[in-house]
Design an enzyme around this catalytic site. Structure first.
Site, mmCIF file in Angstrom:
data_model
loop_
_atom_site.group_PDB
_atom_site.id
_atom_site.type_symbol
_atom_site.label_atom_id
_atom_site.label_comp_id
_atom_site.label_asym_id
_atom_site.label_seq_id
_atom_site.Cartn_x
_atom_site.Cartn_y
_atom_site.Cartn_z
ATOM 1 N N TRP A 106 0.839 -1.190 0.000
ATOM 2 C CA TRP A 106 0.000 0.000 0.000
ATOM 3 C C TRP A 106 0.884 1.253 0.000
ATOM 4 C CZ3 TRP A 106 0.616 3.548 3.878
ATOM 5 C CH2 TRP A 106 1.153 3.122 5.098
ATOM 6 N N GLU A 163 7.574 8.277 13.776
ATOM 7 C CA GLU A 163 7.740 7.620 12.483
ATOM 8 C C GLU A 163 8.563 8.460 11.515
ATOM 9 O OE1 GLU A 163 6.926 4.653 11.663
ATOM 10 O OE2 GLU A 163 5.294 3.983 12.973
ATOM 11 N N GLU A 222 8.828 1.416 6.121
ATOM 12 C CA GLU A 222 8.588 2.327 7.241
ATOM 13 C C GLU A 222 8.384 3.763 6.761
ATOM 14 O OE1 GLU A 222 8.313 1.915 10.484
ATOM 15 O OE2 GLU A 222 8.686 -0.227 10.638
ATOM 16 N N HIS A 276 4.884 5.211 6.572
ATOM 17 C CA HIS A 276 4.108 5.441 7.785
ATOM 18 C C HIS A 276 4.079 6.920 8.161
ATOM 19 C CE1 HIS A 276 5.150 1.018 9.000
ATOM 20 N NE2 HIS A 276 4.427 1.106 7.893
ATOM 21 N N GLU A 320 9.282 -2.883 17.598
ATOM 22 C CA GLU A 320 8.289 -3.145 16.555
ATOM 23 C C GLU A 320 6.978 -3.642 17.165
ATOM 24 O OE1 GLU A 320 8.334 -2.292 13.567
ATOM 25 O OE2 GLU A 320 10.380 -2.155 12.890
ATOM 26 N N THR A 365 5.228 -0.647 18.705
ATOM 27 C CA THR A 365 4.639 0.211 17.676
ATOM 28 C C THR A 365 3.361 -0.400 17.116
ATOM 29 O OG1 THR A 365 6.883 0.857 17.081
ATOM 30 C CG2 THR A 365 5.145 1.481 15.571
ATOM 31 N N ASP A 413 1.822 -3.600 9.094
ATOM 32 C CA ASP A 413 3.229 -3.555 8.685
ATOM 33 C C ASP A 413 4.152 -3.834 9.868
ATOM 34 O OD1 ASP A 413 2.769 -2.984 6.048
ATOM 35 O OD2 ASP A 413 3.420 -0.896 6.142
ATOM 36 N N GLU A 414 3.885 -3.149 10.975
ATOM 37 C CA GLU A 414 4.751 -3.295 12.150
ATOM 38 C C GLU A 414 4.714 -4.729 12.684
ATOM 39 O OE1 GLU A 414 6.656 -1.024 12.433
ATOM 40 O OE2 GLU A 414 5.775 0.971 12.440
ATOM 41 N N HIS A 452 7.016 -6.677 10.509
ATOM 42 C CA HIS A 452 8.404 -6.358 10.834
ATOM 43 C C HIS A 452 8.806 -6.980 12.170
ATOM 44 C CE1 HIS A 452 7.909 -2.496 8.199
ATOM 45 N NE2 HIS A 452 7.989 -3.601 7.487
#
Length: 403
Positions: free
Chosen positions: A90, A136, A174, A177, A227, A230, A259-260, A263
């Site tokens: 995305w 971020e 990242e 974000h 991570e 977050t 996403d986090e 990760h």
């Protein structure tokens, strides 16, 4: 990326405790001292001095670093595939109005809808959102962190090793974000963007503090913890946004949290592999990091006005339920379970390793007892209401009273 908030209510009620209490109390004191003008460099210097000891320097010896050379094929197969190509990932434009695709009228209507829905967010949640975005946006600092780790850093800036490609790919993901949160806040019309931008500028300029910054053992433990923190923070923000009717923000924060989480999986896998092949070294590194505290990456933030900005931000996040003392403890409990720390056999550990295992496994319960004592004390004595003005929202005061 992480980030995040310190447990201020523990600082206020349990500053004379040891163990887990010392961890959280000292973390908050660090955030307050470092935010004041001229103090950031002193704090960074103190942490650098604390970290120059044989306990972590041993991890820079060839035998330890060669582990990562041997692990590169494993990283190629188990870590790098967790990245998403730009073609399928995305992008901020997918989550916010796009003038080129909507046309002038559609774009104006979509922006008006974002502004209207953002008006329903409480100031406390808005402060947490700005703090998340500021953190971020300090990505240049965070990309430099793994590039300090010996044996895995990107030596040329375009190295083809699995470790280097992971660092660059992780940074690229990242980067979206901060971009998407920045654009959302701009469209919301509820924040002083110049003050927010000054805070970002100051944070990148100040950098961040991290113990044993050159050791990949310690570094990967740190990032795994961050991570997960977050992911929890953005996930909680998404849920709160949905409750207040801001579906656009809920979608944005949900995408970031996902996403986090991915990760986190990568860094947890790396550390898990270290526990598998070098359990003694891994558990001692984990204990080292927990004894010296997981210092949050945005602890040096300042807007140029509030000398205690990070401490105030942390207190608001605790009260708003975005990131709490219980979250900090639960992360540690999760990682202990994920890495099988309790199951480490005494026979495969040195005396220092066994002590490290016992310390880490006892720490969550110590933190839990501190939480319980803090709640008991808050029930016995009414705390005076306090608030702090945030320049991010035009100096409006936000409650940060604990208890």
């Amino acid at each position: 990326v992480d980030h995040y908030y310190l447990i201020v209510f523990v600082r206020r009620r349990c500053t004379r405790t040891s163990g887990g209490g010392r961890i959280m109390a000292d973390m908050t004191r660090l955030s307050k001292r470092s935010a004041r003008t001229g103090r950031g460099a002193a704090v960074a210097a103190r942490h650098e001095e604390e970290g120059t000891d044989d306990e972590w320097l041993m991890y820079l010896e060839p035998a330890k670093l060669e582990v990562f050379d041997h692990l590169e094929p494993w990283a190629e197969a188990n870590v790098v595939p967790l990245l998403k190509p730009a073609e399928v990932a995305w992008q901020p434009t997918d989550l916010l109005p796009d003038l080129a695709s909507l046309g002038a009228d559609g774009f104006h209507a979509a922006c008006s809808d974002i502004t209207a829905r953002a008006a329903g967010l409480p100031d406390a949640h808005l402060v947490c959102l700005v703090g998340n975005m500021v953190t971020e946006e300090a990505l240049p600092t965070y990309q430099s962190i793994p590039n300090r780790f010996e044996a895995v850093r990107d030596l040329t800036g375009s190295s083809g090793t699995a470790w280097a490609r992971w660092i660059r790919g992780w940074s690229a993901e990242e980067n979206r974000h901060g971009d998407v949160l920045n654009r959302y806040l701009f469209l919301s019309g509820r924040v002083d963007m110049r003050q927010v931008e000054r805070t970002i500028h100051n944070l990148i300029q100040s950098g961040m503090v991290m113990n044993a910054a050159r050791s990949p053992y310690h570094g990967f433990i740190y990032v795994a913890f961050q991570e997960r923190a977050t992911s929890i923070s953005h996930g909680n923000t998404a849920r709160r946004a949905k409750e207040y009717g801001d579906v656009a923000l809920a979608r944005i924060c949900g995408a970031i949290a996902a996403d986090e989480k991915r990760h986190e999986l990568a860094y947890t896998r790396i550390v898990g592999k270290l526990f598998e092949i070098d359990p003694d070294g891994a558990v001692r590194a984990l204990a080292y990091m927990m004894r010296r505290r997981i210092v949050m990456p945005a602890s040096l933030m300042t807007d140029g006005r509030d000398g205690d900005l990070f401490a105030h931000y942390a207190a608001v996040a605790q009260l708003a339920g975005i990131y709490t003392a219980s979250d900090y403890r639960s992360i540690l409990e999760h990682l202990i379970k994920q890495w099988g720390v309790k199951e480490l056999a005494a026979a495969e550990l040195s005396d220092d390793g066994r002590r490290a295992r016992d310390y880490v496994c006892a720490l969550p319960q110590k933190i839990r007892r501190l939480e319980e004592k803090a709640h008991e004390r808050s029930g016995q004595k009414t705390q005076p209401a306090t608030s702090a003005p945030f320049s991010w929202i035009f100096d409006k005061p936000v409650n940060n009273t604990m208890g």
